[in-house]
Scaffold this active site. Structure first.
Site, PDB file in Angstrom:
ATOM      1  N   HIS A   1       0.992  -1.225  -0.044  1.00  0.00           N
ATOM      2  CA  HIS A   1       0.131   0.026   0.108  1.00  0.00           C
ATOM      3  C   HIS A   1       0.993   1.251  -0.158  1.00  0.00           C
ATOM      4  CE1 HIS A   1      -4.103   1.829   1.230  1.00  0.00           C
ATOM      5  NE2 HIS A   1      -3.322   2.928   1.034  1.00  0.00           N
TER       6      HIS A   1
ATOM      7  N   HIS B   1       1.261   5.007  -2.305  1.00  0.00           N
ATOM      8  CA  HIS B   1       0.938   5.923  -3.422  1.00  0.00           C
ATOM      9  C   HIS B   1       1.891   6.582  -3.811  1.00  0.00           C
ATOM     10  CE1 HIS B   1      -3.716   5.741  -2.128  1.00  0.00           C
ATOM     11  NE2 HIS B   1      -3.045   5.363  -1.118  1.00  0.00           N
TER      12      HIS B   1
ATOM     13  N   ASP C   1       1.929   9.348  -5.892  1.00  0.00           N
ATOM     14  CA  ASP C   1       2.024  10.681  -5.684  1.00  0.00           C
ATOM     15  C   ASP C   1       2.260  11.198  -4.117  1.00  0.00           C
ATOM     16  OD1 ASP C   1      -0.642   9.883  -4.925  1.00  0.00           O
ATOM     17  OD2 ASP C   1      -1.463  11.420  -5.891  1.00  0.00           O
TER      18      ASP C   1
ATOM     19  N   HIS D   1      -9.869   0.908  -0.417  1.00  0.00           N
ATOM     20  CA  HIS D   1      -9.538   1.982   0.606  1.00  0.00           C
ATOM     21  C   HIS D   1     -10.947   1.781   1.432  1.00  0.00           C
ATOM     22  CE1 HIS D   1      -5.931   3.530  -1.197  1.00  0.00           C
ATOM     23  NE2 HIS D   1      -5.863   4.097   0.046  1.00  0.00           N
TER      24      HIS D   1
ATOM     25  N   GLU E   1     -11.009   3.761   7.033  1.00  0.00           N
ATOM     26  CA  GLU E   1      -9.786   4.454   7.085  1.00  0.00           C
ATOM     27  C   GLU E   1     -10.317   5.490   8.082  1.00  0.00           C
ATOM     28  OE1 GLU E   1      -6.064   6.817   4.988  1.00  0.00           O
ATOM     29  OE2 GLU E   1      -7.941   6.258   3.864  1.00  0.00           O
TER      30      GLU E   1
ATOM     31  N   ASP F   1       1.730   3.644   3.153  1.00  0.00           N
ATOM     32  CA  ASP F   1       0.883   4.601   2.702  1.00  0.00           C
ATOM     33  C   ASP F   1       1.443   5.687   1.605  1.00  0.00           C
ATOM     34  OD1 ASP F   1      -1.736   5.333   1.979  1.00  0.00           O
ATOM     35  OD2 ASP F   1      -1.908   6.333   4.000  1.00  0.00           O
TER      36      ASP F   1
END
Length: 335
Positions: free
Chosen positions: A12, A14, A16, A197, A200, A278
């Site tokens: 997991h 990202h 960006d 997702h 969360e 993350d």
């Protein structure tokens, strides 16, 4: 315990949220992109959580600047390559990078060009480093439903060529899964694996619906199943892996502290937990840092880590051949 030397898996992460700050500065200068500051120390405050953060929405504001420099093929390829280069240096053997293609269309790139560019960066890094990477395509929940269909349809040609799964990301509203039933049904027909997702931002019931309505095979975060007995029971019974990201959860106020984070309770109860970053830049973290914090504050042992590692191997959307290679690294997990 030297966590740096241990083999790791990242499920997991990202794209960006994991750019080098130096790269943001370099591209901004090269492409004449305005930034609030061209001083590295000052810019870090705009792209990383340095002190406090009050919510998931505030956390997501940190992505605005990175996405400004991710609008050309060259830049996307470079950023993907550098991410794998960085995690390989942290002894990550396998990574599933996720990103939302529609965040990168501002300068006229189409979805196919965007995906191709990221895959090129991943493949280039694989040639140079002891790492394997795959790609998860994200559909933004703050965009309309047709945009999600567009990502699913146009990304399908890359399944088996580096793209492995589809995801729903961005802010989390209660009962969002009901809006995406047809989107995920189509994704499944195309052959995408499914991770969502959910749970969360305070709504454990979303995990229940993501599994029951969207056929989620994995859950991103899922921390709030602690407050939804039905979701907890389903995750445990179906052996649904959780992609947990402790530092990020502290930043978004999903957990008050590492000690209060439920990952260890979940692990001890047989939930298939995995540990992830993350967003390496936004949360100023690495997998090694995550493990060090969990060791320091939660008593994570080497035996616990073996379980986490094997959970990640099994939970990954890697090929069976890659999984066998990843399993072979278990012998290196020693104190």
């Amino acid at each position: 315990m030297n966590f740096k030397k241990l083999p790791k898996i990242e499920l997991h992460c990202h794209l960006d949220g994991s750019l080098r700050v130096d790269t943001i500065l370099d591209i901004a200068k090269k492409d004449n992109i305005p930034l609030p500051s061209y001083n590295k120390k000052e810019l870090i405050n705009y792209v990383s959580i340095m002190d406090d953060c009050n919510s998931l929405d505030e956390y997501l504001n940190k992505f605005f600047i990175p996405n400004k420099v991710m609008q050309t093929k060259e830049n996307l390829k470079r950023i993907a390559f550098e991410l794998l280069e960085d995690v390989a240096a942290d002894n990550v053997k396998y990574i599933e990078v996720r990103f939302a293609p529609l965040l990168h269309v501002e300068k006229g790139l189409n979805i196919e060009e965007i995906i191709e560019s990221v895959l090129e960066g991943i493949k280039e890094a694989e040639k140079l480093y002891d790492i394997k990477g795959n790609l998860i395509l994200g559909c933004m929940r703050n965009m309309d439903i047709p945009s999600a269909f567009e990502v699913v349809k146009k990304g399908a040609k890359f399944i088996g060529k580096g793209v492995v799964a589809i995801d729903l990301c961005a802010g989390e509203e209660p009962h969002f899964p009901g809006k995406y039933i047809e989107v995920l049904k189509l994704a499944k027909e195309y052959g995408y694996r499914i991770t969502i997702h959910a749970g969360e931002a305070g709504v454990g019931e979303n995990v229940l619906e993501a599994i029951n309505l969207l056929n989620a095979e994995r859950i991103g975060h899922g921390i709030y199943i602690k407050d939804c007995a039905e979701a907890y029971k389903l995750v445990k019974e179906k052996n649904i892996p959780l992609e947990m990201c402790p530092t990020s959860n502290l930043h978004t106020k999903a957990s008050e502290s590492y000690e209060a984070h439920p990952f260890m309770d979940f692990l001890k109860d047989g939930i298939k937990v995995t540990i992830n970053t993350d967003n390496m830049t936004v949360s100023n973290t690495t997998i090694t840092k995550e493990l060090e914090m969990l060791n320091k504050f939660c008593g994570l042992s080497i035996e616990d880590y073996k379980i986490l590692y094997l959970n990640a191997v099994e939970a990954s959307f890697a090929s069976s051949e890659t999984k066998e290679v990843l399993k072979s690294y278990v012998k290196e997990i020693t104190a």
